[in-house]
Design an enzyme around this catalytic site. Sequence first.
Site, PDB file in Angstrom:
ATOM      1  CG  ASP A  86     -25.743  -4.301   2.319  1.00 12.34           C
ATOM      2  OD1 ASP A  86     -26.504  -3.342   2.535  1.00 12.34           O
ATOM      3  OD2 ASP A  86     -25.013  -4.378   1.311  1.00 12.34           O
ATOM      4  CD  GLU A 109     -23.200  -4.843  -2.409  1.00 15.45           C
ATOM      5  OE1 GLU A 109     -23.504  -4.262  -3.482  1.00 15.45           O
ATOM      6  OE2 GLU A 109     -23.353  -4.314  -1.287  1.00 15.45           O
ATOM      7  CG  ASP A 167     -30.745  -5.624   1.095  1.00 17.05           C
ATOM      8  OD1 ASP A 167     -29.654  -6.040   0.687  1.00 17.05           O
ATOM      9  OD2 ASP A 167     -30.948  -4.430   1.392  1.00 17.05           O
ATOM     10  CG  HIS A 196     -22.002   0.352  -3.226  1.00 18.40           C
ATOM     11  ND1 HIS A 196     -23.355   0.352  -2.968  1.00 18.40           N
ATOM     12  CD2 HIS A 196     -21.680   1.631  -3.546  1.00 18.40           C
ATOM     13  CE1 HIS A 196     -23.825   1.578  -3.134  1.00 18.40           C
ATOM     14  NE2 HIS A 196     -22.836   2.371  -3.468  1.00 18.40           N
ATOM     15  CG  ASP A 199     -22.383  -1.686   2.370  1.00 16.47           C
ATOM     16  OD1 ASP A 199     -21.439  -0.885   2.560  1.00 16.47           O
ATOM     17  OD2 ASP A 199     -23.011  -1.748   1.293  1.00 16.47           O
TER      18      ASP A 199
END
Length: 266
Positions: A79, A81, A178, A236, A241
């Site tokens: 995941d 960011e 992603d 987030h 996550d």
Amino acid sequence: VSDAFGCSMIALLHTGAAKFPPNILPRARQAVCSLLPAGVFKGYSSIVSRKLASHGFGASMAAMSSFPPQRYHYFLVLDFEATCDKPQIHPQEIIEFPILKLNGRTMEIESTFHMYVQPVVHPQLTPFCTELTGIIQGMVDGQPSLQQVLERVDEWMAKEGLLDPSVKSIFVTCGDWDLKVMLPGQCQYLGLPVADYFKQWINLKKAYSFAMGSWPKNGLLDMNKGLNLQHIGRPHSGIDDCKNIANIMKTLAHRGFIFKQTSKPF
């Protein structure tokens, strides 16, 4: 019914070798128990458990027999960011790169890769980005570039045995962004190759909708709510996550769901 036959049947039920569906297993145990003298099932059950433990099975054997086998040896939960703002900045750059290696038999986390990444096009994080992700400037300043992080991912994959052709693994993400948009888009911008192992994945939202019959509009929050799970950490945060994704996968697997690739081949 002979004691030897009874012992064999109990061993099958304990190890999962009988391949009973979850809804049939309790009735199968009850049927075997009814054929044996009082207390024998309990006695043999204890003996079988000790025998399995003595051969190093123990809890892992119990975990494996509690849900159907998956198609993959390992799930690689990911995941990202990325840099962001309102209105959105372009190009976006990955600033957190976490991966959890999930054992496909036990659905337990075996290893973690987690690095922050120095953005180069927009090196200064916006207040919106920090508020959303919890990532402050000091967490990315002086960190490796995306190219360096991708090299370290490859080293980690090799160390974990994930590059062995006989080992089946697949990435899992919450959505297609992603690996369909973010990583290939940034790699194209920077002139970097995308490793083949990033080109197929499982979208957890699609898997959840197949298993539960409803689409999780709010992603992880809806999936946790639908499965009566507590949300882990802060939304987030890439690593948090990933932990939520892993927890949702484990819960679905224990309910009998078999995960399959959802992405189309590149």
